[in-house]
Design an enzyme around this catalytic site. Structure first.
Site, short mmCIF file in Angstrom:
data_model
loop_
_atom_site.label_atom_id
_atom_site.label_comp_id
_atom_site.label_asym_id
_atom_site.label_seq_id
_atom_site.Cartn_x
_atom_site.Cartn_y
_atom_site.Cartn_z
N GLN A 1 -3.51 -5.01 6.26
CA GLN A 1 -3.17 -3.95 7.20
C GLN A 1 -4.03 -4.07 8.46
O GLN A 1 -5.03 -3.35 8.62
CB GLN A 1 -3.39 -2.58 6.56
CG GLN A 1 -2.39 -2.26 5.47
CD GLN A 1 -2.81 -1.07 4.64
OE1 GLN A 1 -3.99 -0.76 4.52
NE2 GLN A 1 -1.84 -0.41 4.06
N ASP B 1 -1.47 9.57 9.70
CA ASP B 1 -2.32 8.99 8.67
C ASP B 1 -3.54 8.32 9.31
O ASP B 1 -3.42 7.67 10.35
CB ASP B 1 -1.51 7.97 7.88
CG ASP B 1 -2.25 7.50 6.65
OD1 ASP B 1 -2.38 8.30 5.71
OD2 ASP B 1 -2.71 6.34 6.63
N TYR C 1 -9.64 6.60 12.87
CA TYR C 1 -10.07 5.21 13.01
C TYR C 1 -9.37 4.45 14.14
O TYR C 1 -9.43 3.23 14.19
CB TYR C 1 -9.81 4.47 11.69
CG TYR C 1 -10.30 5.21 10.48
CD1 TYR C 1 -11.66 5.20 10.16
CD2 TYR C 1 -9.44 5.94 9.66
CE1 TYR C 1 -12.13 5.89 9.06
CE2 TYR C 1 -9.90 6.62 8.56
CZ TYR C 1 -11.25 6.61 8.25
OH TYR C 1 -11.71 7.28 7.17
N LEU C 2 -8.65 5.15 15.03
CA LEU C 2 -7.79 4.45 15.98
C LEU C 2 -8.57 3.49 16.87
O LEU C 2 -8.11 2.40 17.18
CB LEU C 2 -7.04 5.45 16.86
CG LEU C 2 -6.09 6.42 16.12
CD1 LEU C 2 -5.28 7.22 17.14
CD2 LEU C 2 -5.17 5.68 15.17
N GLU D 1 -4.52 13.59 9.18
CA GLU D 1 -5.19 13.22 7.94
C GLU D 1 -6.54 12.65 8.34
O GLU D 1 -6.63 11.52 8.80
CB GLU D 1 -4.41 12.17 7.15
CG GLU D 1 -4.98 11.98 5.75
CD GLU D 1 -5.30 10.54 5.39
OE1 GLU D 1 -5.29 9.68 6.28
OE2 GLU D 1 -5.56 10.28 4.21
N ASP E 1 0.85 -1.20 0.00
CA ASP E 1 0.00 0.00 0.00
C ASP E 1 0.88 1.24 0.00
O ASP E 1 0.75 2.13 0.84
CB ASP E 1 -0.93 0.00 1.22
CG ASP E 1 -1.88 1.21 1.23
OD1 ASP E 1 -2.14 1.77 0.14
OD2 ASP E 1 -2.32 1.61 2.31
N ASN F 1 -2.77 3.85 12.84
CA ASN F 1 -3.95 3.01 12.93
C ASN F 1 -3.66 1.52 12.75
O ASN F 1 -4.26 0.69 13.40
CB ASN F 1 -4.97 3.47 11.88
CG ASN F 1 -6.23 2.67 11.91
OD1 ASN F 1 -6.96 2.70 12.90
ND2 ASN F 1 -6.50 1.91 10.85
N HIS F 2 -2.71 1.24 11.84
CA HIS F 2 -2.49 -0.17 11.50
C HIS F 2 -1.04 -0.39 11.12
O HIS F 2 -0.29 0.56 10.91
CB HIS F 2 -3.40 -0.58 10.34
CG HIS F 2 -3.31 0.35 9.16
ND1 HIS F 2 -4.26 1.30 8.88
CD2 HIS F 2 -2.36 0.50 8.20
CE1 HIS F 2 -3.91 1.98 7.81
NE2 HIS F 2 -2.76 1.52 7.37
#
Lengths: 600, 475
Positions: free
Chosen positions: A214, A246, A250-251, A288, A106, A148-149
């Protein structure tokens, strides 16, 4: 070396105690992380609390910028060699998408090791050299950090799936079934059908908001929060000027929510900010968050204290609205989104952009608007990717110099710090036949020589092919040719950046839209009064229409003042009692400084 | 130009100056007509004793030499500033001198507009003038206003982009429908009009009169006509693209305008009630339409030739399905809609200016407003043809077809938006809609013949289309 740049290249002795001991009962799965003290540190720039508000940012894909070792991949040393060019252009801060070790499924946003550089790009020492040389030129460097990932190849994940009871067993979001958090939307709708994927090693499902390779980190585990903050410290110790965080919304995940912008996520960002403020003043965090501005402002934190989360956030919906406004020949798509944009804390700043390494994202437009944007800007279906359009600026605008200038003038004058995308300053093209988003990630075109001067390797080794079509190909569009012509787009961009820097109002000033009689004309003033009481006032008038337009502006507040056009310094007639009449050519624009009458 | 005045007339001595000043005011419609007389109908001092400048409110009556019968006096409102040496920035508004003082148009003076605003927030009464703040409004910050430039029939001042005060230049006895309907819409919490903040009311002929109205100011707005014109220009410049393919497509805005107009109709109905359109009501409306038709037929041969065919269509009003009457806007067109950054506003509820007040406040079918909008889209589509065609005598059928395409697309988007909010698709009552549209077109033919002969082909063309059965409906 620049004056005011302190040399602090330190080779601190390695402090063995800094490496955390997580071995204890699970020695086999413990991993030693390198420490910043293992490396030399870059010289630092003087602390400046507002630099990011005035800065012109420039996004560089390391892979695509310059190849120093002939392997077909751009690398950190190659970028270091090109810093003089960026300084000449007027860039204040280079933003590097992730250069960490990664399987590159990615574009590097799948990090395999937070403290290692992707071998093709070089080493941590190469990065420190880049940082040091950039600082020597007064240029700052920020990079992406994906919190996040991780990649599924990260040793944390490998350990987590192998040993549920081990130190990393709880580092990811595992579940026995794939039913939880069903209100969270799927982001990569082209490739993913669920946010859960089954792992046969552990025999459980893991959660991922993005690609299935991810896995999302589990921030409910305090050890994950600590590990992430230590990763931040590692690079900050080396001297980096900040991070673009980034995919921050979504954490955390919670049942019954869409898993975006949760209070827990904000609390963690406040913690990160406190680390920066206490230990690394002058460094910045940029969020972001591809969300509506009313939600994004949450990422600036508490306005009472001037903001205590991220210093900056991208303004995503503005960009497609700029395209739409010009296409509709109406200022209202822009006026509308700016009117919906809330005030931000006084220490905060928007980041604005026309294009970046992702597709022109259409998530933040309505369905009708999305259809419209597709119809107008993506006539060939291959140009669509996910929910967006993968084109560079010049092809999106059919290489129309007037529109390129108008768009850039808007980028440099609307509220926020502009982020340029590498290659757009010379009007580079794209290659829609490359997969995913690689079409806008082809090598920088430096010269008309082999491989466009990007690399001296065998052309077959190039990571991505050079653009070769007759309009945008490297023989026609390259830095060398444009450097030699003062009428080139490159020189024009450089002049505009320079003008922007002479007027603090562009970066620091407030924004007031003027309206005006003509719906095709977008007019606004930017105004800043500095601590010494000096007022900087800039009037920007933009014609969204391809036809010449008149406009009558109500400038009565500045009666008797004289507008001076900024590219040429020509004084225009003084502002009188009547509406101020201007005529603009198709897609034309003006920037004026408005001087008090007595300054004449 | 004799000025008639009596010794106790407070404007005596100013009449000659007014006669010279009036014709150069944009709001004075009777330019070129010879003025037979001027008299003071009403006069009051608004400022308190000792306040400077002195502020006077006056109604003057102007009679014209060409008026037959002698009753055709037209009345206008003035706000006068009076001061021995007023500031230089009102110089352009000076009317004349009286007893050693300079008299000037008071709206030009920031001190006077500030006084009016503060009197409104205080709910003050000065002589015959009552200054009224609307209940529960947030009082605007009191400050000087500045005159809005370029207005046609009234005069307005703007307060710091927050509020706008409109002085109705034509003085008419009775409550002005603009104020009446804005009040009603405010009670409904309408978001489709600029909120009413206050008013100044007076008296004329023993009846109440609306002097001025204070509203929220829609800053950074543009009117629908100029936006539609930009869209049409974009289409006509692309020889090979259809109306739905060009970048400047207006259908999204037309759809939003349709929703806005429907919302206003619902709010007006909720505030002021409805009544069924029964046979008697329908025949009344039909009678007005026929009367207007005959006036036009008498003046325009093109209408006279079609008189009976037109009358047949107008009778559609009586044949229409049962429908309702309510208060409506009455003079709707694209220029009466403002695009703001957050949506559309409808402005100016005075009604068709040529009609007497009693007619303007009469309940009518909302389809009259809808038809007026449809006519406006036609105007927007066709008014630019003369700029693109080689010559007026040699119409370009391709351009005409494309203009028609724009009109059809936007008329239909407007109806879609209207239906979405009101629940009634205007195209479901084709006879009624067609009658109202044709009525409007006939009026336009007459108006253009008298005022803008170059534009008469636009309504004539629509009139012919509305008389052809194929021109029915919008689908």
């Amino acid at each position: 070396m620049n004056e005011g740049v302190s040399a602090s290249i330190t080779a601190a002795p390695r402090d063995e105690g800094h490496v955390r001991d997580v071995t204890e009962d699970h020695g086999a799965s413990a991993v030693e992380e390198p420490s910043a003290d293992d490396f030399r540190h870059a010289r630092t720039l003087p602390v400046d609390d507002e630099w990011y508000k005035r800065a012109v940012f420039y996004e560089v894909l390391v892979r695509a910028f310059a190849d120093s070792n002939r392997d077909g991949f751009g690398d950190l040393s190659g970028l270091t060699d090109k810093l003089d060019y960026l300084a000449w252009l007027g860039v204040d801060c280079v933003w590097l998408p992730p250069f960490y070790d990664s399987p590159l499924r990615d574009g590097g946003y799948d990090i395999r090791d937070y403290r290692k550089v992707l071998p093709e790009f070089g080493t941590v020492a190469d990065f420190v050299e880049l940082l040091d040389q950039a600082h020597a030129r007064g240029i700052r460097v920020i990079t992406d950090l994906v919190m996040n990932h991780t990649s599924d190849q990260h040793h944390w994940f490998q350990e987590s799936r192998r040993d549920p009871e081990g130190p990393y067993g709880d580092f990811y979001v595992w579940s026995d079934d794939d039913t939880r958090y069903s209100d969270a939307r799927i982001i990569f709708v082209d490739t993913e059908s669920s946010n859960w994927t089954y792992d046969s090693v552990r025999g459980q499902f893991y959660w991922h908001r993005f690609f299935s390779h991810q896995p999302d980190l589990n921030f409910d585990n305090p050890a994950v929060c600590e590990a992430m903050i230590d990763a931040l410290r590692f690079w900050l110790d080396l001297g980096i000027d900040g991070f673009r965080l980034d995919a921050v919304p979504y954490l955390y995940e919670r049942d019954g929510t869409n898993g975006e912008n949760l209070p827990e996520t904000h609390a963690f960002l406040k913690r990160c900010r406190k680390v920066v403020d206490d230990e690394y003043p002058g460094r910045v965090l940029l969020a972001e968050a591809n969300q509506w501005p009313a939600d994004v402002v949450e990422y600036f934190g508490d306005a009472e204290v001037g903001g205590d989360e991220c210093h900056m956030a991208f303004h995503f919906p503005l960009m497609p609205r700029i395209f739409m406004a010009v296409r509709r020949e109406s200022r209202f798509p822009i006026s509308e989104i700016l009117a919906q944009t809330p005030e931000i804390p006084h220490n905060a700043q928007w980041g604005i952009f026309l294009r970046n390494h992702d597709e022109l994202t259409l998530e933040m437009v309505t369905d009708d608007e999305r259809d419209y944007m597709y119809a107008e800007y993506a006539k060939d279906p291959r140009m669509k990717a996910n929910i967006g359009i993968r084109r560079r600026l010049a092809p999106l605008l059919e290489n129309d110099r007037n529109q390129l200038e108008l768009f850039t003038a808007l980028l440099l004058s609307l509220p926020g710090s502009p982020v340029l995308y590498y290659g757009d300053e010379i009007g580079m093209g794209d290659n829609i036949w490359l997969g995913d988003r690689d079409g806008v990630r082809s090598p920088m075109q430096w010269t008309p020589d082999r491989n466009a001067g990007f690399s001296t390797c065998d052309p077959g080794r190039l990571n991505l092919p050079i653009i070769m079509d007759p309009v945008y190909g490297y023989q026609a569009v390259n830095v060398e040719a444009q450097s030699n012509s003062t009428a080139s787009l490159l020189h024009w961009n450089r002049r505009m950046i320079d003008i922007r820097k002479q007027h603090p109002a562009f970066g620091l000033g407030n924004f007031h839209e003027l309206g005006g009689s003509n719906p095709s004309v977008l007019a606004y003033v930017r105004e800043h009064v500095d601590a010494g009481g000096h007022r900087d006032l800039v009037l920007c008038v933009n014609n969204m229409s391809r036809f010449p337009q008149p406009v009558e502006l109500d400038l009565i507040a500045w009666r008797d003042c004289v507008p001076t056009e900024l590219t040429g310094g020509v004084p225009f007639p003084a502002i009188g009692e009547l509406p101020y009449l201007l005529t603009l050519p198709g897609h034309g624009f003006y920037w004026f400084a408005i001087h008090e009458a007595e300054e004449r | 130009m004799p000025a008639t005045s009596s010794p106790d007339d407070p404007l005596a001595g100013l009449h000659d100056a007014l006669l010279a000043w009036l014709p150069s005011q944009r709001w004075f419609p009777a330019k070129g007509r010879e003025i037979a007389g001027l008299r003071t109908v009403g006069h009051a001092v608004v400022s308190a004793p000792g306040e400077s400048p002195t502020v006077e409110h006056a109604v003057i009556g102007v009679s014209f030499a060409d008026a037959s019968g002698g009753s055709a006096e037209e009345r206008y409102q003035l706000v006068l500033g009076v001061q021995a040496s007023p500031p230089a920035d009102v110089e352009y508004a000076v009317i004349g001198r009286r007893d050693g003082d300079v008299v000037y148009d008071g709206l030009a003076d920031g001190r006077i507009s500030r006084l009016f605003l503060s009197l409104i927030t205080e709910n003050a009464t000065r002589g015959p003038l009552r200054f009224v703040a609307e209940p529960d409004t947030e009082a605007p910050i009191v400050g000087p206003g500045r005159p809005l430039i370029g207005e046609q029939s009234n005069s307005s001042v703007i307060y710091g982009e927050r509020a706008i005060m409109k002085l109705f230049r034509r003085a008419t006895a009775g409550l002005n429908p603009d104020l009446e309907l804005h009040r009603a819409l405010r009670r409904q919490g309408s978001r489709e009009v600029a909120p009413l903040l206050g008013a100044i009311e007076g008296e004329l002929d023993g009846e109440p009169m609306t002097v001025a109205m204070l509203q929220g100011y829609a800053s950074n707005s543009a009117d629908g006509w100029s936006m539609a014109a930009a869209s049409v220009r974009d289409l006509l410049a692309e020889a090979d693209l259809r109306a739905d393919e060009v970048g400047g497509d207006f259908a999204g805005e037309a759809h939003r305008i349709g929703k806005t107009v429907a919302a206003v109709h619902l709010e007006l109905a909720a505030a002021l009630g409805t009544q069924p359109l029964d046979a008697r009501g329908a025949s009344e409306i039909e009678a007005w339409m026929l009367e207007r038709l005959d006036r036009a037929a008498a003046a325009v041969p093109g209408v006279a030739e079609q008189r009976d065919a037109i009358a047949d269509v107008l009778r559609g009003v009586t044949a229409a399905e049962p429908s309702t009457l309510q208060r409506i806007h009455g003079d709707l067109h694209l220029g009466q809609e403002l695009r703001t950054p957050t949506g559309w506003l409808v402005i100016d509820f005075e009604g068709e200016p040529s009609k007497p007040l009693a007619d303007r406040v009469r309940p009518d079918s909302p389809m009259r407003d809808v038809a007026a909008m449809l006519r406006s889209f036609d105007y927007a589509a066709f008014h630019q043809l003369s700029e693109w065609e080689q010559s007026a005598d040699d119409p370009d059928p391709q351009l005409e077809r494309r203009a028609q395409e724009w009109a059809d697309r936007n008329r239909s988007a407007f109806c879609d938006g209207y239906a979405e909010v009101s629940g009634t698709d205007p195209r479901d009552v084709p006879e009624l809609l067609r009658a109202y549209e044709l009525d409007k077109a006939v009026y336009e033919v007459l108006y253009e013949t008298r005022n803008r002969p170059g534009w008469v082909s636009i309504p004539l063309r629509s009139m012919r289309r509305l008389l052809t059965p194929a021109g029915r409906g919008e689908r």
